[in-house]
Design an enzyme around this catalytic site. Structure first.
Site, PDB file in Angstrom:
ATOM      1  N   ASP A 196      24.096 -14.935  22.639  1.00 38.10           N
ATOM      2  CA  ASP A 196      23.841 -15.906  22.624  1.00 38.10           C
ATOM      3  C   ASP A 196      25.576 -15.861  21.130  1.00 38.10           C
ATOM      4  O   ASP A 196      25.748 -15.894  20.714  1.00 38.10           O
ATOM      5  CB  ASP A 196      22.976 -16.487  22.252  1.00 38.10           C
ATOM      6  N   ASN A 211       8.827 -16.278  16.778  1.00 34.44           N
ATOM      7  CA  ASN A 211       7.823 -17.142  18.227  1.00 34.44           C
ATOM      8  C   ASN A 211       8.054 -16.645  18.942  1.00 34.44           C
ATOM      9  O   ASN A 211       7.582 -17.376  20.534  1.00 34.44           O
ATOM     10  CB  ASN A 211       8.482 -18.626  17.990  1.00 34.44           C
ATOM     11  N   HIS A 232      10.854 -15.307  20.518  1.00 36.67           N
ATOM     12  CA  HIS A 232      11.840 -15.191  21.170  1.00 36.67           C
ATOM     13  C   HIS A 232      13.048 -14.185  21.526  1.00 36.67           C
ATOM     14  O   HIS A 232      12.744 -12.939  20.147  1.00 36.67           O
ATOM     15  CB  HIS A 232      13.103 -16.556  20.825  1.00 36.67           C
ATOM     16  N   GLU A 281      13.440 -19.425  24.778  1.00 36.87           N
ATOM     17  CA  GLU A 281      12.266 -19.517  23.839  1.00 36.87           C
ATOM     18  C   GLU A 281      10.792 -19.580  24.347  1.00 36.87           C
ATOM     19  O   GLU A 281      10.871 -19.800  25.867  1.00 36.87           O
ATOM     20  CB  GLU A 281      12.037 -21.290  23.442  1.00 36.87           C
TER      21      GLU A 281
HETATM   22  C1  F6R Z   1      20.704 -13.515  17.982  1.00 39.49           C
HETATM   23  C2  F6R Z   1      19.173 -13.855  18.691  1.00 39.49           C
HETATM   24  C3  F6R Z   1      17.797 -13.694  18.049  1.00 39.49           C
HETATM   25  C4  F6R Z   1      17.690 -12.934  16.896  1.00 39.49           C
HETATM   26  C5  F6R Z   1      16.489 -14.095  16.105  1.00 39.49           C
HETATM   27  C6  F6R Z   1      15.593 -13.395  15.498  1.00 39.49           C
HETATM   28  O1  F6R Z   1      21.554 -13.071  18.465  1.00 39.49           O
HETATM   29  O2  F6R Z   1      20.021 -13.579  19.821  1.00 39.49           O
HETATM   30  O3  F6R Z   1      16.771 -13.552  19.226  1.00 39.49           O
HETATM   31  O4  F6R Z   1      17.578 -11.718  16.476  1.00 39.49           O
HETATM   32  O5  F6R Z   1      16.232 -15.460  16.063  1.00 39.49           O
HETATM   33  O6  F6R Z   1      16.434 -13.692  13.697  1.00 39.49           O
HETATM   34  P1  F6R Z   1      16.639 -12.928  12.639  1.00 39.49           P
HETATM   35  O7  F6R Z   1      17.408 -11.521  12.390  1.00 39.49           O
HETATM   36  O8  F6R Z   1      17.493 -13.727  11.302  1.00 39.49           O
HETATM   37  O9  F6R Z   1      14.965 -12.998  12.268  1.00 39.49           O
END
Ligand code: F6R
Length: 242
Positions: free
Chosen positions: A67, A136, A138, A143
């Site tokens: 992303d 959450n 994702h 989401e």
């Molecule tokens: C990042 C992504 C997100 C993160 C998720 C956890 O490229 O796609 O799904 O993996 O938000 O983020 P952290 O590791 O910062 O808790």
């Protein structure tokens, strides 16, 4: 789903880096799916360490990131382009032509998403996809209430995600409200998936992902249906399941 409970964050990172290095050693022209965020920072450090020992090369490797924030330019310090350069690409011998990250500033976003999906397909699909997970549930920026059949698309970020990611920005107002993300379908097409989670704040979502119902309300729950997922958690994130 294979589950590995590591002693701590360092061991989680090292185990994951060993697995990705093995993937590259066994298949030097692997197509890798990559993630950003706080969780994989240790993983990238360990992967760079292994690379520096001279055991393998990234010369033939292709990468696709999950992303990118909508509206952030590559040079923006909060962009995932910048993150990837700093944490991985500038330390290894990858050909930057083989690096793919959605362009959050593309004029025609729909076309950007279509072209991204097309490139993944033309590369032969992703051999190993690294994932983190949001509190959450994702994965990528898919989401809750996601459409499981979605491919790369523009997503609106949840308030919870904006709040969680505001720790990387100087104020919450600076966090983009949307992003381009691979869809669940894109992720599910990867041959192997490596999901990392660390810290007690991830324990509950990990438990629900493994034992709960498969539902769009918890996007990561779809991974129960993938044939080759390895979940690596530290003790804290692995605290709530048997
Ligand atoms: C990042 C992504 C997100 C993160 C998720 C956890 O490229 O796609 O799904 O993996 O938000 O983020 P952290 O590791 O910062 O808790």
């Amino acid at each position: 789903m294979r589950i590995i409970v590591a002693e701590d964050y360092k061991e989680m990172s090292k185990t994951a880096a060993d697995m990705m290095a093995s993937q590259i050693i066994l298949k030097p022209d692997s197509v890798l799916g990559l993630a950003t965020g706080g969780t994989p920072m240790g993983f990238y450090k360990e992967l760079v360490n292994l690379y520096k020992q001279g055991k393998f090369s990234f010369k033939e490797v292709k990468t696709f990131n999950l992303d990118e924030y909508y509206g952030l330019d590559k040079r923006n310090l909060q962009s995932y382009h910048y993150y990837m350069m700093e944490n991985l690409f500038k330390h290894i011998d990858i050909d930057l032509e083989n690096v793919n990250i959605p362009d959050g500033t593309a004029k025609d976003i729909d076309e950007e998403c279509r072209a991204y999906e097309d490139k993944i397909r033309k590369a032969g699909g992703i051999h190993m996809q690294l994932l983190g997970i949001g509190i959450n549930g994702h994965i990528g920026f898919n989401e809750p209430d996601v459409k499981f059949e979605a491919i790369t698309h523009l997503v609106n970020l949840d308030e919870e995600t904006i709040e969680a990611n505001s720790r990387f920005f100087s104020s919450i107002e600076e966090v983009p409200r949307s992003a381009i993300s691979m869809g669940i379908k894109t992720i599910m097409h990867s041959k192997k998936i490596l999901l990392l989670a660390a810290g007690s704040e991830k324990a509950q979502v990990i438990e629900r992902m493994i034992n709960g119902p498969i539902t769009p309300e918890l996007p990561a729950s779809i991974l129960q249906l993938h044939p080759d997922v390895t979940l690596i958690v530290d003790k804290e994130a692995g605290d709530k399941f048997d």
